[in-house]
Design a protein around this motif. Structure first.
Motif, PDB file in Angstrom:
ATOM      1  N   VAL A  36       0.870  -1.336  -0.454  1.00  0.00           N
ATOM      2  CA  VAL A  36       0.169   0.265  -0.129  1.00  0.00           C
ATOM      3  C   VAL A  36       0.525   1.252   0.217  1.00  0.00           C
ATOM      4  O   VAL A  36       1.670   1.353   0.857  1.00  0.00           O
ATOM      5  N   VAL A  37       0.697   2.747  -1.053  1.00  0.00           N
ATOM      6  CA  VAL A  37       1.431   3.395  -0.916  1.00  0.00           C
ATOM      7  C   VAL A  37       0.325   4.837  -1.095  1.00  0.00           C
ATOM      8  O   VAL A  37      -0.706   5.000  -1.158  1.00  0.00           O
ATOM      9  N   GLY A  38       1.218   5.477  -1.203  1.00  0.00           N
ATOM     10  CA  GLY A  38       0.514   6.890  -1.007  1.00  0.00           C
ATOM     11  C   GLY A  38       0.241   7.332  -2.040  1.00  0.00           C
ATOM     12  O   GLY A  38      -0.744   8.415  -2.032  1.00  0.00           O
ATOM     13  N   HIS A  39       0.657   7.323  -3.354  1.00  0.00           N
ATOM     14  CA  HIS A  39       1.052   7.995  -4.425  1.00  0.00           C
ATOM     15  C   HIS A  39       0.903   7.189  -5.742  1.00  0.00           C
ATOM     16  O   HIS A  39       1.240   5.872  -6.155  1.00  0.00           O
ATOM     17  N   SER A  41       2.212   7.553  -8.402  1.00  0.00           N
ATOM     18  CA  SER A  41       2.705   7.927  -9.482  1.00  0.00           C
ATOM     19  C   SER A  41       3.494   6.190  -8.479  1.00  0.00           C
ATOM     20  O   SER A  41       4.268   5.564  -9.014  1.00  0.00           O
ATOM     21  N   ARG A  42       4.147   6.071  -7.585  1.00  0.00           N
ATOM     22  CA  ARG A  42       4.162   5.160  -6.843  1.00  0.00           C
ATOM     23  C   ARG A  42       3.710   3.143  -7.192  1.00  0.00           C
ATOM     24  O   ARG A  42       4.371   2.520  -7.440  1.00  0.00           O
ATOM     25  N   ALA A  43       2.480   3.678  -7.539  1.00  0.00           N
ATOM     26  CA  ALA A  43       1.196   2.843  -7.624  1.00  0.00           C
ATOM     27  C   ALA A  43       2.421   1.940  -9.347  1.00  0.00           C
ATOM     28  O   ALA A  43       2.396   0.566  -9.535  1.00  0.00           O
ATOM     29  N   GLY A  84      -3.432   7.513  -1.172  1.00  0.00           N
ATOM     30  CA  GLY A  84      -3.993   9.032  -1.031  1.00  0.00           C
ATOM     31  C   GLY A  84      -3.169   8.897   0.772  1.00  0.00           C
ATOM     32  O   GLY A  84      -2.257   8.357   1.095  1.00  0.00           O
ATOM     33  N   MET A  85      -3.958  10.310   0.438  1.00  0.00           N
ATOM     34  CA  MET A  85      -2.786  10.197   2.606  1.00  0.00           C
ATOM     35  C   MET A  85      -3.894  10.569   3.524  1.00  0.00           C
ATOM     36  O   MET A  85      -5.034  10.338   3.895  1.00  0.00           O
ATOM     37  N   GLY A  86      -3.073  10.682   5.280  1.00  0.00           N
ATOM     38  CA  GLY A  86      -4.157  10.360   5.766  1.00  0.00           C
ATOM     39  C   GLY A  86      -4.744   9.181   6.430  1.00  0.00           C
ATOM     40  O   GLY A  86      -4.795   8.021   5.996  1.00  0.00           O
ATOM     41  N   VAL A 108       2.039  -4.733   3.538  1.00  0.00           N
ATOM     42  CA  VAL A 108       3.008  -3.558   3.718  1.00  0.00           C
ATOM     43  C   VAL A 108       3.367  -2.260   3.525  1.00  0.00           C
ATOM     44  O   VAL A 108       2.805  -2.260   1.956  1.00  0.00           O
ATOM     45  N   ARG A 109       3.238  -1.246   4.212  1.00  0.00           N
ATOM     46  CA  ARG A 109       3.153   0.234   3.420  1.00  0.00           C
ATOM     47  C   ARG A 109       4.285   0.377   2.913  1.00  0.00           C
ATOM     48  O   ARG A 109       5.797   0.293   3.823  1.00  0.00           O
ATOM     49  N   LEU A 110       4.838   1.508   1.823  1.00  0.00           N
ATOM     50  CA  LEU A 110       5.872   1.919   1.404  1.00  0.00           C
ATOM     51  C   LEU A 110       5.570   3.567   0.947  1.00  0.00           C
ATOM     52  O   LEU A 110       4.814   3.997   0.318  1.00  0.00           O
ATOM     53  N   GLY A 111       5.939   4.415   2.130  1.00  0.00           N
ATOM     54  CA  GLY A 111       5.615   5.096   2.395  1.00  0.00           C
ATOM     55  C   GLY A 111       6.596   6.647   2.230  1.00  0.00           C
ATOM     56  O   GLY A 111       7.587   5.669   1.503  1.00  0.00           O
ATOM     57  N   MET A 226       8.620  10.076  10.538  1.00  0.00           N
ATOM     58  CA  MET A 226       7.473  11.064  10.715  1.00  0.00           C
ATOM     59  C   MET A 226       6.411  11.135  10.276  1.00  0.00           C
ATOM     60  O   MET A 226       7.443  11.353   8.691  1.00  0.00           O
ATOM     61  N   GLU A 227       5.133   9.970   9.940  1.00  0.00           N
ATOM     62  CA  GLU A 227       4.477  10.074   8.745  1.00  0.00           C
ATOM     63  C   GLU A 227       2.876   9.907   9.137  1.00  0.00           C
ATOM     64  O   GLU A 227       2.212  10.575  10.063  1.00  0.00           O
ATOM     65  N   MET A 228       2.538   9.771   7.811  1.00  0.00           N
ATOM     66  CA  MET A 228       0.602  10.366   8.237  1.00  0.00           C
ATOM     67  C   MET A 228      -0.286   8.431   8.449  1.00  0.00           C
ATOM     68  O   MET A 228      -0.974   9.079   8.466  1.00  0.00           O
TER      69      MET A 228
HETATM   70  C1  R1P Z   1       2.423  13.818   3.083  1.00  0.00           C
HETATM   71  O1  R1P Z   1       3.013  14.642   2.246  1.00  0.00           O
HETATM   72  C2  R1P Z   1       2.194  12.700   2.481  1.00  0.00           C
HETATM   73  O2  R1P Z   1       3.190  12.130   2.746  1.00  0.00           O
HETATM   74  C3  R1P Z   1       3.759  10.548   3.180  1.00  0.00           C
HETATM   75  C4  R1P Z   1       2.633  10.959   4.285  1.00  0.00           C
HETATM   76  O3  R1P Z   1       2.101   9.677   5.514  1.00  0.00           O
HETATM   77  C5  R1P Z   1       1.517  11.585   3.700  1.00  0.00           C
HETATM   78  O4  R1P Z   1       1.071  10.592   3.233  1.00  0.00           O
HETATM   79  O5  R1P Z   1       3.508   9.176   3.024  1.00  0.00           O
HETATM   80  P1  R1P Z   1       3.308   9.069   1.689  1.00  0.00           P
HETATM   81  O6  R1P Z   1       4.505   9.717   0.145  1.00  0.00           O
HETATM   82  O7  R1P Z   1       2.901   7.470   1.129  1.00  0.00           O
HETATM   83  O8  R1P Z   1       1.295   9.071   0.980  1.00  0.00           O
END
Ligand code: R1P
Ligand code: URA
Length: 289
Positions: A36-39, A41-43, A84-86, A108-111, A226-228
């Motif tokens: 699981v990713v946030g962006h 383009s990464r996916a 996405g985010m959060g 597994v998250r790749l963030g 630190m992330e979200m």
């Molecule tokens: C904020 O810019 C985002 O980037 C980080 C944070 O957790 C938040 O989602 O992770 P991603 O790049 O996976 O989205």
């Protein structure tokens, strides 16, 4: 007349076949093993490592901003999902994915993240082996200051742990792919804002966060990232029923060193996402579920 969705007091679905509301997916469209990713383009980048089950790799973009790919890696069925985010988006993802997948899951998250330790170079990947803590804005402190006089502006939670076996696989796979000097292990901090609860200065709001990072590091001296989202993933995995039916781990690319102000360049980020992501596909494909 046809209702917009069924089961409004459970996990609602709509349409035929019945699709979960926000992911837009139905039974079987994602695999038990997910990166699981946030962006988006990464996916998309990581989807190039999947081979199709049929004529092409399954792809679905939902109208709520989720993007899912499903295919094969090392002959294992695997999905890559961009959320996405959060905290809320991770909640939508874990709950709705759980509703449409049969049997045990591994996620597994790749963030990406900011880094709280001066010694960790941007472009490195950090694994949350020692758990994740949540930093939340204490809303009542700001909204009812008289009633909550003396309260802390931010709430710092206890640690929530990932799955130890999956985390060890993720760490060793990343070390093999990137080299041991590029992989760091420690504590993650998940925040409910990119801004206030990550200690960023924003003169347009009352945030009372000038000593927040100091306080976080006092409680967790080994906090690295630190992330979200990671805390929410670990928390929901631990809350899943039957108990232990979701195994979770998280790795994040350090894109910004908060103490030094260094930021990663685009090419180094792309490399870490590509090689780190492939390492996570590898780890997931090896896990016994
Ligand atoms: C904020 O810019 C985002 O980037 C980080 C944070 O957790 C938040 O989602 O992770 P991603 O790049 O996976 O989205
Ligand atoms: N993502 C975050 O949440 N924080 C950062 O500082 C960088 C990426």
């Amino acid at each position: 007349s046809k209702s917009v969705y069924a089961d409004t007091n459970g996990v609602p679905r709509s349409g035929d076949p019945p699709r979960v509301l926000h992911l837009g997916l139905t039974d079987g469209e994602i695999a038990n093993r997910v990166v699981v990713v946030g962006h988006h383009s990464r996916a998309e980048l990581l989807s190039s490592f999947l081979s199709p089950e049929g004529s092409e790799v399954f792809k679905l973009a939902s109208d709520r901003g989720f993007l899912a790919y499903t295919g094969l890696y090392n002959d294992q069925r695997l999905s890559i999902v961009s959320i996405g985010m959060g905290l809320s988006m991770m909640d939508f993802f874990v709950r709705e994915a759980r509703a449409i997948v049969q049997g045990p899951m591994a996620i597994v998250r790749l963030g990406t993240c900011g880094c709280l330790q001066e010694w960790v170079k941007v472009g490195c990947v950090s694994v949350a082996s020692a758990g994740s803590a949540l930093v939340q804005r204490n809303y009542s402190h700001f909204d009812a200051p008289k009633a909550h006089a003396g309260s802390e502006p931010y709430l710092i939670s206890d640690l929530c742990m990932p799955d130890a076996e999956l985390t060890a696989l993720v760490a060793s796979s990343l070390q093999e792919a990137l080299g041991a000097q590029k992989v760091v292990e420690g504590i993650n901090i998940t925040a409910d804002s990119f801004y206030s609860s990550q200690g960023r200065a924003d003169p347009a709001f009352t945030d009372e966060n000038s000593v927040l990072i100091e306080k976080v590091l006092q409680r967790y001296p080994k906090a690295i990232t630190m992330e979200m989202e990671s805390f929410q993933l670990f928390h929901l995995a631990r809350s899943s029923l039957p108990k232990g039916s979701i195994k979770a781990a998280a790795a994040v690319v350090n894109v910004a060193n908060r103490p030094t102000g260094d930021v990663v360049d685009g090419e180094a980020l792309r490399c870490a996402e590509r090689d780190g992501g492939r390492a996570l596909l590898q780890a997931l494909s090896k896990l016994k579920l």
